[in-house]
Design an enzyme around this catalytic site. Structure first.
Site, PDB file in Angstrom:
ATOM      1  N   SER A 178       0.815  -1.222   0.000  1.00  0.00           N
ATOM      2  CA  SER A 178       0.000   0.000   0.000  1.00  0.00           C
ATOM      3  C   SER A 178       0.846   1.268   0.000  1.00  0.00           C
ATOM      4  CB  SER A 178      -0.985  -0.019   1.177  1.00  0.00           C
ATOM      5  OG  SER A 178      -0.361  -0.477   2.347  1.00  0.00           O
ATOM      6  N   ASP A 226       9.433  -8.206   2.757  1.00  0.00           N
ATOM      7  CA  ASP A 226       9.261  -8.842   1.459  1.00  0.00           C
ATOM      8  C   ASP A 226       8.242  -9.970   1.644  1.00  0.00           C
ATOM      9  OD1 ASP A 226       9.480 -10.305  -0.862  1.00  0.00           O
ATOM     10  OD2 ASP A 226      11.660 -10.506  -0.796  1.00  0.00           O
ATOM     11  N   TYR A 273       2.720 -14.793 -14.337  1.00  0.00           N
ATOM     12  CA  TYR A 273       1.772 -13.963 -13.568  1.00  0.00           C
ATOM     13  C   TYR A 273       0.390 -14.622 -13.513  1.00  0.00           C
ATOM     14  CZ  TYR A 273      -0.738  -9.512 -12.520  1.00  0.00           C
ATOM     15  OH  TYR A 273      -1.516  -8.518 -11.974  1.00  0.00           O
TER      16      TYR A 273
END
Ligand code: NDP
Length: 227
Positions: A9, A43, A136
């Protein structure tokens, strides 16, 4: 005040989601990979770091009402040219991140008898596939399986688990597209425009609302009619 963790965010869609939820009265816990002035920094691909940071936050401030798994990366290229690093980076961040973040959040939510919410940000690519995004799309489709299964496991506790699948959104990774690719993408969308990050935030807000208590195990697409 209901605590909501929004991963990734610091910028892009996640920042807008965090801002909108905060304006609605949630106590938002922001997060990024690199120190971007966010409350938590780790991470999401690093299981130990994620657990350590989340355990410490929950111990100090209490369990989350909701977790929005928004942090993600893409490393697009044709499969023939895709090296192992491009596969690993995306799968470890976008898919393993689900386990690494949700695992330490879930039991405190259950033990706190919180009828909470878990929202994973998947993608149109994860639902329909997309050229240049084998890594992805695989990771984002994996999220769908994780969400649908966890939803069944925690439904009796009143916890909902859903995925959202945005199409092209005018922020973050899509904003980095070159002008020609963006124009061709725009023409393929029945609504002839990219979505706005505020429109993603509005869907997340609904999923977190009391009115969405019976909505679980779903993938909600938000794509201007793309498919
Ligand atoms: P951005 O690239 O703008 O932002 C990504 C966010 O995720 C940043 O806050 C970044 O933190 C964080 N992040 C990235 N990798 C890691 C990591 N390994 N660990 C922790 N945090 C990390 O992305 P978008 O806003 O475009 O995308 C947000 C989500 O929405 C992603 O999951 C994406 O796949 C999905 N999505 C986006 C679409 C779009 O059109 N933009 C369409 C469909 C889905 P930092 O600032 O520290 O790097």
């Amino acid at each position: 005040m209901k605590r909501v963790l929004v991963t990734g965010s610091s910028r892009g869609i996640g920042k807008v989601v965090a801002d909108v939820l905060r304006a609605e009265g949630y106590a938002v816990v922001t997060h990024s990979a690199k120190s971007g002035g966010t409350d938590l920094v780790f991470d999401v691909a690093d299981r130990d770091a994620a657990k350590k940071a989340i355990d410490a936050d929950i111990a100090a401030n209490g369990p989350y009402y909701a977790v929005v798994l928004n942090a993600g990366v893409c490393r697009d290229c044709g499969f023939a040219e895709m090296d192992g690093e491009a596969w690993d980076d995306v799968v470890r961040t976008d898919l393993d991140g689900f386990y690494n973040v949700v695992k330490p959040c879930l039991m405190p939510m259950v033990l706190g008898r919180i009828r909470g919410r878990i929202v994973a940000v998947s993608s149109a690519s994860g639902v329909s596939g997309n050229r240049g995004q084998v890594n992805y799309a695989a990771a984002k489709a994996g999220l769908v399986g994780a969400v649908k299964s966890l939803a069944v496991e925690v439904a009796a506790r009143g916890i909902t688990v859903n995925a959202i699948a945005p199409g092209f959104i005018d922020a973050g990774m899509s904003a980095a597209m070159d002008a020609e690719a963006a124009e061709s993408a725009r023409k393929s969308i029945p609504m002839q425009r990219f979505g706005r990050p505020e429109e993603v935030a509005s869907l997340v807000s609904y999923l977190l609302s009391d009115g969405a208590a019976y909505l679980t195990r779903q993938v909600v697409s938000l794509n201007g009619g793309l498919y």
